[in-house]
Design a protein around this motif. Structure first.
Motif, PDB file in Angstrom:
ATOM      1  N   LEU A  77      41.577 -16.122 -18.409  1.00  0.00           N
ATOM      2  CA  LEU A  77      41.277 -17.489 -17.788  1.00  0.00           C
ATOM      3  C   LEU A  77      40.891 -17.253 -16.349  1.00  0.00           C
ATOM      4  CD1 LEU A  77      44.686 -18.926 -18.767  1.00  0.00           C
ATOM      5  CD2 LEU A  77      42.611 -19.355 -19.810  1.00  0.00           C
ATOM      6  N   GLY A  78      39.842 -17.940 -16.179  1.00  0.00           N
ATOM      7  CA  GLY A  78      39.401 -18.132 -14.589  1.00  0.00           C
ATOM      8  C   GLY A  78      39.446 -19.326 -13.888  1.00  0.00           C
ATOM      9  N   ILE A  79      39.736 -19.234 -12.698  1.00  0.00           N
ATOM     10  CA  ILE A  79      39.683 -20.590 -11.678  1.00  0.00           C
ATOM     11  C   ILE A  79      38.369 -20.507 -11.019  1.00  0.00           C
ATOM     12  CG2 ILE A  79      40.792 -19.297  -9.914  1.00  0.00           C
ATOM     13  CD1 ILE A  79      42.351 -21.925  -9.540  1.00  0.00           C
ATOM     14  N   GLY A  80      37.833 -21.674 -10.824  1.00  0.00           N
ATOM     15  CA  GLY A  80      36.419 -22.019 -10.083  1.00  0.00           C
ATOM     16  C   GLY A  80      36.738 -22.445  -8.839  1.00  0.00           C
ATOM     17  N   MET A  81      35.631 -21.925  -7.852  1.00  0.00           N
ATOM     18  CA  MET A  81      35.781 -22.714  -6.602  1.00  0.00           C
ATOM     19  C   MET A  81      37.105 -22.582  -5.886  1.00  0.00           C
ATOM     20  SD  MET A  81      32.555 -24.211  -6.533  1.00  0.00           S
ATOM     21  CE  MET A  81      32.879 -25.700  -5.426  1.00  0.00           C
ATOM     22  N   HIS A  86      33.323 -19.940  -0.270  1.00  0.00           N
ATOM     23  CA  HIS A  86      32.555 -20.106  -1.393  1.00  0.00           C
ATOM     24  C   HIS A  86      32.314 -21.724  -1.779  1.00  0.00           C
ATOM     25  CE1 HIS A  86      31.050 -19.636  -5.444  1.00  0.00           C
ATOM     26  NE2 HIS A  86      32.182 -19.789  -6.072  1.00  0.00           N
ATOM     27  N   ALA A  87      33.381 -22.316  -1.741  1.00  0.00           N
ATOM     28  CA  ALA A  87      33.411 -23.767  -1.811  1.00  0.00           C
ATOM     29  C   ALA A  87      32.447 -24.552  -0.965  1.00  0.00           C
ATOM     30  CB  ALA A  87      34.751 -24.400  -1.854  1.00  0.00           C
ATOM     31  N   ALA A  88      32.358 -24.129   0.388  1.00  0.00           N
ATOM     32  CA  ALA A  88      31.393 -24.484   1.311  1.00  0.00           C
ATOM     33  C   ALA A  88      30.101 -24.155   1.085  1.00  0.00           C
ATOM     34  CB  ALA A  88      31.776 -23.974   2.656  1.00  0.00           C
ATOM     35  N   GLU A  89      29.756 -22.934   0.487  1.00  0.00           N
ATOM     36  CA  GLU A  89      28.572 -22.389   0.101  1.00  0.00           C
ATOM     37  C   GLU A  89      28.101 -23.217  -1.034  1.00  0.00           C
ATOM     38  OE1 GLU A  89      27.373 -18.062  -0.912  1.00  0.00           O
ATOM     39  OE2 GLU A  89      28.845 -18.776  -2.428  1.00  0.00           O
ATOM     40  N   ALA A  90      28.873 -23.582  -1.948  1.00  0.00           N
ATOM     41  CA  ALA A  90      28.429 -24.451  -3.137  1.00  0.00           C
ATOM     42  C   ALA A  90      28.338 -25.842  -2.806  1.00  0.00           C
ATOM     43  CB  ALA A  90      29.596 -24.495  -4.161  1.00  0.00           C
ATOM     44  N   ALA A  91      29.122 -26.180  -1.665  1.00  0.00           N
ATOM     45  CA  ALA A  91      28.840 -27.812  -1.280  1.00  0.00           C
ATOM     46  C   ALA A  91      27.316 -27.895  -0.777  1.00  0.00           C
ATOM     47  CB  ALA A  91      29.843 -28.072  -0.173  1.00  0.00           C
ATOM     48  N   ALA A 255      23.872 -17.498  -7.059  1.00  0.00           N
ATOM     49  CA  ALA A 255      23.183 -19.200  -7.372  1.00  0.00           C
ATOM     50  C   ALA A 255      22.588 -19.845  -6.164  1.00  0.00           C
ATOM     51  CB  ALA A 255      24.346 -19.750  -8.145  1.00  0.00           C
ATOM     52  N   PRO A 256      23.307 -19.875  -5.110  1.00  0.00           N
ATOM     53  CA  PRO A 256      22.795 -20.547  -4.026  1.00  0.00           C
ATOM     54  C   PRO A 256      21.403 -20.049  -3.390  1.00  0.00           C
ATOM     55  CG  PRO A 256      25.111 -19.837  -3.768  1.00  0.00           C
ATOM     56  CD  PRO A 256      24.651 -19.343  -4.790  1.00  0.00           C
ATOM     57  N   THR A 257      21.048 -18.821  -3.583  1.00  0.00           N
ATOM     58  CA  THR A 257      19.876 -18.316  -3.196  1.00  0.00           C
ATOM     59  C   THR A 257      18.772 -18.225  -4.421  1.00  0.00           C
ATOM     60  OG1 THR A 257      20.481 -16.166  -3.049  1.00  0.00           O
ATOM     61  CG2 THR A 257      20.994 -17.287  -0.948  1.00  0.00           C
ATOM     62  N   GLY A 258      19.496 -18.322  -5.622  1.00  0.00           N
ATOM     63  CA  GLY A 258      18.314 -17.725  -6.723  1.00  0.00           C
ATOM     64  C   GLY A 258      18.298 -16.383  -6.821  1.00  0.00           C
ATOM     65  N   ASN A 259      19.171 -15.668  -6.359  1.00  0.00           N
ATOM     66  CA  ASN A 259      18.913 -14.194  -6.052  1.00  0.00           C
ATOM     67  C   ASN A 259      19.672 -13.604  -7.336  1.00  0.00           C
ATOM     68  OD1 ASN A 259      18.183 -11.542  -5.137  1.00  0.00           O
ATOM     69  ND2 ASN A 259      19.607 -11.459  -3.553  1.00  0.00           N
ATOM     70  N   PHE A 260      19.278 -13.733  -8.498  1.00  0.00           N
ATOM     71  CA  PHE A 260      19.889 -13.402  -9.853  1.00  0.00           C
ATOM     72  C   PHE A 260      19.901 -11.883 -10.275  1.00  0.00           C
ATOM     73  CE2 PHE A 260      19.262 -18.170 -10.313  1.00  0.00           C
ATOM     74  CZ  PHE A 260      20.810 -18.227 -10.476  1.00  0.00           C
ATOM     75  N   LEU A 261      20.491 -11.481 -11.145  1.00  0.00           N
ATOM     76  CA  LEU A 261      20.628 -10.083 -11.618  1.00  0.00           C
ATOM     77  C   LEU A 261      19.220  -9.898 -12.602  1.00  0.00           C
ATOM     78  CD1 LEU A 261      24.226  -9.491 -12.148  1.00  0.00           C
ATOM     79  CD2 LEU A 261      22.940  -8.648  -9.998  1.00  0.00           C
ATOM     80  N   ARG A 262      18.913  -8.586 -12.424  1.00  0.00           N
ATOM     81  CA  ARG A 262      17.791  -8.169 -13.520  1.00  0.00           C
ATOM     82  C   ARG A 262      18.029  -7.006 -14.035  1.00  0.00           C
ATOM     83  NH1 ARG A 262      12.697  -8.949  -9.037  1.00  0.00           N
ATOM     84  NH2 ARG A 262      13.120 -11.062  -8.388  1.00  0.00           N
TER      85      ARG A 262
END
Length: 286
Positions: A77-81, A86-91, A255-262
């Motif tokens: 199980l995982g908890i989000g935000m 991290h919550a401020a980043e997502a906001a 996610a906030p910067t679109g810097n995803f894994l390759r």
């Protein structure tokens, strides 16, 4: 104690071992211990003297294959935000902060070992990383009070809550599918028992991609600490030995910067006192 599941050399036989520095000692000669860590969690305290005294075959960690330390957990199980920054980043990306604990399932079939490859699925270009403190439940429990919650914790692991963002936010509003792709739950490198950690809410966690630091934070920034999480969940469900809780990630995800894994990226996650895991991103083979 630090307890690992591993295979020695080219053997397929799974062993349970005690980790001391850069070696692991086979525990198969200890009465009551097989190859399942989950099976011994409820009696770990009683077994501790025999585990610490064991003098089985010893191997260098560099010469064994470390497996996911918890075998066959019923729940992941995982908890989000759950980190303030991290919550401020997502906001900033227009994602509101939940007003209560936000839990989701990672299907247990996603779990892999601490140094196994992580597959980038063909159906997504938004593969993300999340270093998290993993809490492993040690005994069956229900309706646990916050002040008693630490007593049900067997120990801790480092985990990377690998996430497929486009499935997470668009194709699976419940989060489950976006969190549950095969290989997207690397955990390890071993279980560090609770008595080894003075304060699990004061641990530095880091994550790098190809050596570049992406996440670097302390577990004291949780909105809901691990004891509040256990109390909240056990109002709803019975937690069982071996169940794994992913307790939230700090700021710095892709996610906030679109810097995803390759494909080809190497992701290393570590937590003070618990060790580190490292996983290479590989292409999906159908």
């Amino acid at each position: 104690m630090r307890l690992a599941r591993y295979c020695a050399g080219t053997e397929d036989r799974v062993r349970l071992g005690r980790v001391d520095g850069d070696t692991v000692t086979d525990l198969s000669g200890v009465r009551g211990i097989g190859s399942s860590l989950k099976a011994i969690l409820p009696t770990l305290q009683e077994l501790e003297p025999a585990i610490l005294a064991a003098e089985g075959d010893t191997h260098a960690l560099a010469e064994v294959t470390l497996l996911a330390p918890v075998d066959d957990p019923q729940k992941f199980l995982g908890i989000g935000m759950n980190y303030r920054e991290h919550a401020a980043e997502a906001a900033l990306a227009g994602i509101p902060t939940p007003t209560s604990q936000l839990w989701f399932n990672k299907q247990v079939s996603c779990i892999v070992g601490p140094f196994d490859d992580v597959v980038k699925p063909d159906v997504s270009d938004q593969l993300d990383y999340e270093v998290e403190l993993g809490v492993v439940i040690g005994r069956r429990c229900k309706n646990v009070a916050v002040e008693d919650a630490r007593s049900v914790i067997a120990g801790y692991v480092v985990l990377n809550d690998v996430s497929v963002r486009d499935w997470l936010q668009k194709r699976s509003p419940t989060f489950t599918l976006g969190k549950s792709f095969d290989t997207h739950g690397p955990i390890g490198p071993w279980l560090t028992t609770d008595d080894e950690i003075a304060d699990p809410l004061a641990l530095r966690m880091t994550l790098t991609v190809n050596g570049e630091v992406r996440q670097d934070h302390v577990t004291d920034d949780m909105i809901y600490d691990i004891y509040e999480q256990i109390a909240y969940l056990t109002q709803v469900m019975t937690l069982l030995p071996g169940d794994i809780l992913a307790t939230g990630t700090p700021q710095g995800i892709g996610a906030p910067t679109g810097n995803f894994l390759r494909v080809g990226d190497v992701v290393a996650a570590g937590i003070d006192g618990l060790g580190g895991i490292e996983n290479r991103i590989v292409a999906e083979v159908r």
